[in-house]
Design a protein around this motif. Structure first.
Motif, PDB file in Angstrom:
ATOM      1  N   ILE A  19       0.798  -1.224   0.071  1.00 29.35           N
ATOM      2  CA  ILE A  19      -0.123  -0.252  -0.551  1.00 29.35           C
ATOM      3  C   ILE A  19       0.855   1.435  -0.256  1.00 29.35           C
ATOM      4  CG2 ILE A  19      -1.699   1.011   2.060  1.00 29.35           C
ATOM      5  CD1 ILE A  19      -2.460  -1.039   2.658  1.00 29.35           C
ATOM      6  N   LEU A  20       2.097   1.052   0.505  1.00 32.82           N
ATOM      7  CA  LEU A  20       2.623   2.538   1.308  1.00 32.82           C
ATOM      8  C   LEU A  20       3.836   2.550  -0.823  1.00 32.82           C
ATOM      9  CD1 LEU A  20       4.009   2.226   4.611  1.00 32.82           C
ATOM     10  CD2 LEU A  20       2.769   4.059   4.208  1.00 32.82           C
ATOM     11  N   GLU A  22       2.951   1.331  -3.233  1.00 29.48           N
ATOM     12  CA  GLU A  22       2.074   2.676  -4.725  1.00 29.48           C
ATOM     13  C   GLU A  22       1.492   3.707  -4.426  1.00 29.48           C
ATOM     14  OE1 GLU A  22      -0.775  -1.064  -4.500  1.00 29.48           O
ATOM     15  OE2 GLU A  22       0.335  -2.116  -5.508  1.00 29.48           O
ATOM     16  N   ALA A  23       1.185   4.100  -2.868  1.00 27.55           N
ATOM     17  CA  ALA A  23       1.140   5.013  -2.330  1.00 27.55           C
ATOM     18  C   ALA A  23       2.016   6.011  -2.451  1.00 27.55           C
ATOM     19  CB  ALA A  23       0.446   5.066  -1.100  1.00 27.55           C
ATOM     20  N   GLY A  24       3.509   6.033  -2.858  1.00 23.82           N
ATOM     21  CA  GLY A  24       4.469   7.381  -3.089  1.00 23.82           C
ATOM     22  C   GLY A  24       6.033   6.541  -1.718  1.00 23.82           C
ATOM     23  N   SER A  25       5.697   6.169  -1.158  1.00 23.53           N
ATOM     24  CA  SER A  25       6.820   6.246   0.257  1.00 23.53           C
ATOM     25  C   SER A  25       7.528   4.876  -0.727  1.00 23.53           C
ATOM     26  CB  SER A  25       5.757   5.481   1.073  1.00 23.53           C
ATOM     27  OG  SER A  25       5.725   6.498   1.874  1.00 23.53           O
ATOM     28  N   HIS A  26       9.138   5.033  -0.192  1.00 25.96           N
ATOM     29  CA  HIS A  26      10.067   3.935  -0.502  1.00 25.96           C
ATOM     30  C   HIS A  26       9.581   3.720   0.877  1.00 25.96           C
ATOM     31  CE1 HIS A  26      11.932   5.130  -3.990  1.00 25.96           C
ATOM     32  NE2 HIS A  26      12.144   6.669  -3.603  1.00 25.96           N
ATOM     33  N   VAL A  27       9.444   2.088   1.064  1.00 22.56           N
ATOM     34  CA  VAL A  27       9.383   1.757   1.819  1.00 22.56           C
ATOM     35  C   VAL A  27      10.581   0.438   2.057  1.00 22.56           C
ATOM     36  CG1 VAL A  27       7.664  -0.025   2.585  1.00 22.56           C
ATOM     37  CG2 VAL A  27       7.057   1.482   1.414  1.00 22.56           C
ATOM     38  N   THR A  28      10.351   0.360   3.543  1.00 24.07           N
ATOM     39  CA  THR A  28      11.323  -0.755   3.639  1.00 24.07           C
ATOM     40  C   THR A  28      11.005  -1.774   4.731  1.00 24.07           C
ATOM     41  OG1 THR A  28      13.741   0.375   3.686  1.00 24.07           O
ATOM     42  CG2 THR A  28      13.661  -1.503   4.770  1.00 24.07           C
ATOM     43  N   ILE A  29      11.263  -3.022   4.195  1.00 21.60           N
ATOM     44  CA  ILE A  29      10.522  -3.784   5.273  1.00 21.60           C
ATOM     45  C   ILE A  29      11.560  -4.380   6.809  1.00 21.60           C
ATOM     46  CG2 ILE A  29       8.690  -6.174   5.798  1.00 21.60           C
ATOM     47  CD1 ILE A  29       8.263  -5.679   3.156  1.00 21.60           C
ATOM     48  N   TRP A  30      11.360  -4.351   7.355  1.00 24.54           N
ATOM     49  CA  TRP A  30      11.837  -5.211   8.830  1.00 24.54           C
ATOM     50  C   TRP A  30      11.469  -6.303   8.699  1.00 24.54           C
ATOM     51  CZ3 TRP A  30      11.225  -8.045  13.346  1.00 24.54           C
ATOM     52  CH2 TRP A  30      12.648  -8.017  13.755  1.00 24.54           C
ATOM     53  N   GLN A 166      -2.667  10.076   4.204  1.00 22.52           N
ATOM     54  CA  GLN A 166      -2.505  10.703   2.564  1.00 22.52           C
ATOM     55  C   GLN A 166      -1.610   9.687   2.228  1.00 22.52           C
ATOM     56  OE1 GLN A 166      -0.821  14.594   3.370  1.00 22.52           O
ATOM     57  NE2 GLN A 166      -2.970  15.385   3.923  1.00 22.52           N
ATOM     58  N   ALA A 167      -0.829   9.383   3.292  1.00 27.92           N
ATOM     59  CA  ALA A 167       0.530   7.922   3.177  1.00 27.92           C
ATOM     60  C   ALA A 167      -0.354   6.704   2.546  1.00 27.92           C
ATOM     61  CB  ALA A 167       1.617   7.889   3.850  1.00 27.92           C
ATOM     62  N   ILE A 168      -1.283   6.937   2.326  1.00 30.51           N
ATOM     63  CA  ILE A 168      -2.022   4.697   2.279  1.00 30.51           C
ATOM     64  C   ILE A 168      -3.376   5.315   1.164  1.00 30.51           C
ATOM     65  CG2 ILE A 168      -1.206   4.200   4.875  1.00 30.51           C
ATOM     66  CD1 ILE A 168      -4.352   4.071   5.729  1.00 30.51           C
ATOM     67  N   TYR A 172      -8.098   1.804  -4.535  1.00 31.03           N
ATOM     68  CA  TYR A 172      -8.961   0.658  -3.411  1.00 31.03           C
ATOM     69  C   TYR A 172      -8.495   0.962  -1.624  1.00 31.03           C
ATOM     70  CZ  TYR A 172      -4.077  -1.464  -3.094  1.00 31.03           C
ATOM     71  OH  TYR A 172      -2.444  -1.544  -2.781  1.00 31.03           O
ATOM     72  N   ILE A 173      -7.828   2.115  -0.933  1.00 33.28           N
ATOM     73  CA  ILE A 173      -8.307   2.518   0.382  1.00 33.28           C
ATOM     74  C   ILE A 173      -8.771   3.609   0.384  1.00 33.28           C
ATOM     75  CG2 ILE A 173      -6.343   2.570   2.051  1.00 33.28           C
ATOM     76  CD1 ILE A 173      -5.505  -0.175   1.032  1.00 33.28           C
TER      77      ILE A 173
END
Ligand SMILES: NC(=O)c1ccc[n+]([C@@H]2O[C@H](COP(=O)([O-])OP(=O)(O)OC[C@H]3O[C@@H](n4cnc5c(N)ncnc54)[C@H](O)[C@@H]3O)[C@@H](O)[C@H]2O)c1
Ligand SMILES: O=P(O)(O)OC[C@H](O)CO
Length: 331
Positions: A19-20, A22-30, A166-168, A172-173
């Motif tokens: 989600i994050l 696709e909504a425009g964030s750079h995301v790192t999963i830990w 805004q970040a999410i 579809y959300i």
């Protein structure tokens, strides 16, 4: 562009990272396990938690916590509720000083009876205004399949809640904001317990009248506890209350409902745990919610019976008889 960390590579953490991104964030999963992080990095999948879902290019993963949270605007927490305190004790020193900490978890801590946002404030030693909660009818596999859903972003600081909203936000959300952190967290935690009861009723062959009664009376006891703790009663008629309760009870995708079905078929807690691998938060939270209710003098008869079936070996059929035989009272 915002930077987000998602701590926890389970079904929800992984779907939320999608989600994050696709909504425009750079995301790192830990991820706890480096092998999971490496597969996400190299193949953009997390087959163990969210099979068949391809993650966007903007998602990466690491098992190094300090690297995951470095220079992030948002840190999303998606570990099992009962591990949060231990995790945060290790992580607190690495969290960026102004990042918004967002709880994606739906549980109440055993022993302390604290909500997840309270555990975050206490363990990470941050102001309550820095914590935001996301809760609603959001089954991870459906969200990952981009089926439209709404959710609630609750925070004491309206500006931070709006930034998370805004970040999410995606086609579809649809996220709504709220200032009722207590109500949203309780709605999310107690619906798991009611879904266990619903699963038991399903496995025992009970019909729609029984199930509607469970949902309605389950919501009544959730709202009773919520009001005693200072929540807005209207929250329980919303997405984080009724919405999540209906989604969780009615979906065969729900781990809590599925766990309840195992118990309803007569399996022991241990047998049900052996056959269901993912987190069914209600199994532990039912104890903490029962204790919280008792401490505030609030009656939660369905929660009491779910706790007895889960942890005291009571036959679900006996629990139903006890629920139906309670003293008569006005609705
Ligand atoms: N799955 C959903 O549809 C969904 C939706 C909304 C909210 N939630 C909530 O999100 C939270 C996480 O659920 P999930 O669905 O991702 O669960 P999950 O069982 O799919 O994954 C939990 C993750 O936490 C990891 N983990 C287990 N023990 C740990 C520990 N001691 N330290 C760190 N990590 C540990 C596991 O390896 C796994 O990656 C729960 O509170 C759940 O109620 C789930
Ligand atoms: O699969 P469950 O039972 O943990 O429920 C998942 C989500 O909380 C539904 O909103």
């Amino acid at each position: 562009m915002t930077r987000s960390a998602v701590l926890g590579a389970g079904a929800w953490g992984t779907a939320f990272a999608k989600i994050l991104a696709e909504a425009g964030s750079h995301v790192t999963i830990w991820a706890r396990r480096e092998s999971v992080a490496a597969t996400i990095r190299e193949r953009r999948i997390n087959e163990g938690s969210l099979p068949g879902v391809k993650l966007p290019e903007r998602v990466t993963a690491t098992s190094d916590l300090a690297a995951a949270v470095a220079e992030t605007d948002f840190v999303f927490l998606a570990v099992p509720s009962q591990t949060l305190r231990g995790n945060l004790a290790d992580w607190a020193g690495h969290l960026p000083p102004d990042a918004t900490l967002v709880s994606l978890m739906k549980g109440i801590e055993l022993g302390t009876t604290k909500r997840m946002s309270q555990v975050i404030v206490e363990t990470a030693r941050v102001a309550p205004e820095r914590v935001v909660v996301v809760s609603g009818p959001n089954l991870a596999p459906e969200i990952a399949a981009e089926q439209p859903a709404a959710t609630v972003v609750a925070g004491l600081d309206a500006a931070r809640a709006q930034l998370v909203q805004q970040a999410i936000a995606l086609p579809y959300i649809r996220p709504y904001t709220s200032d009722d952190v207590i109500g949203c967290e309780l709605g999310g935690a107690v619906k798991n317990v009611i879904a266990l009861a619903y699963g038991m009723a399903t496995a025992m062959g009970m019909g729609d009248n029984t199930k509607a009664s469970l949902i309605t009376r389950g919501l009544a006891e959730t709202a009773r506890l919520g009001v005693a703790l200072g929540a807005d009663p209207m929250t329980f008629a919303g997405l984080a209350g009724l919405g999540d309760l209906v989604a969780t009870c009615s979906s065969p995708l729900s781990r809590n409902r599925t766990f309840g079905e195992h118990l309803g078929r007569g399996e022991s807690l241990e047998a049900a745990q052996a056959s269901t691998k993912q987190t069914a938060e209600g199994v532990k939270s039912c104890l903490a919610i029962r204790d919280l209710a008792r401490a505030h003098g609030v009656e939660m008869p369905i929660t009491e019976q779910v706790e007895r079936v889960c942890h005291e070996g009571v036959d679900p059929r006996v629990a139903v008889k006890l629920l139906m035989g309670r003293e008569m009272k006005p609705e």
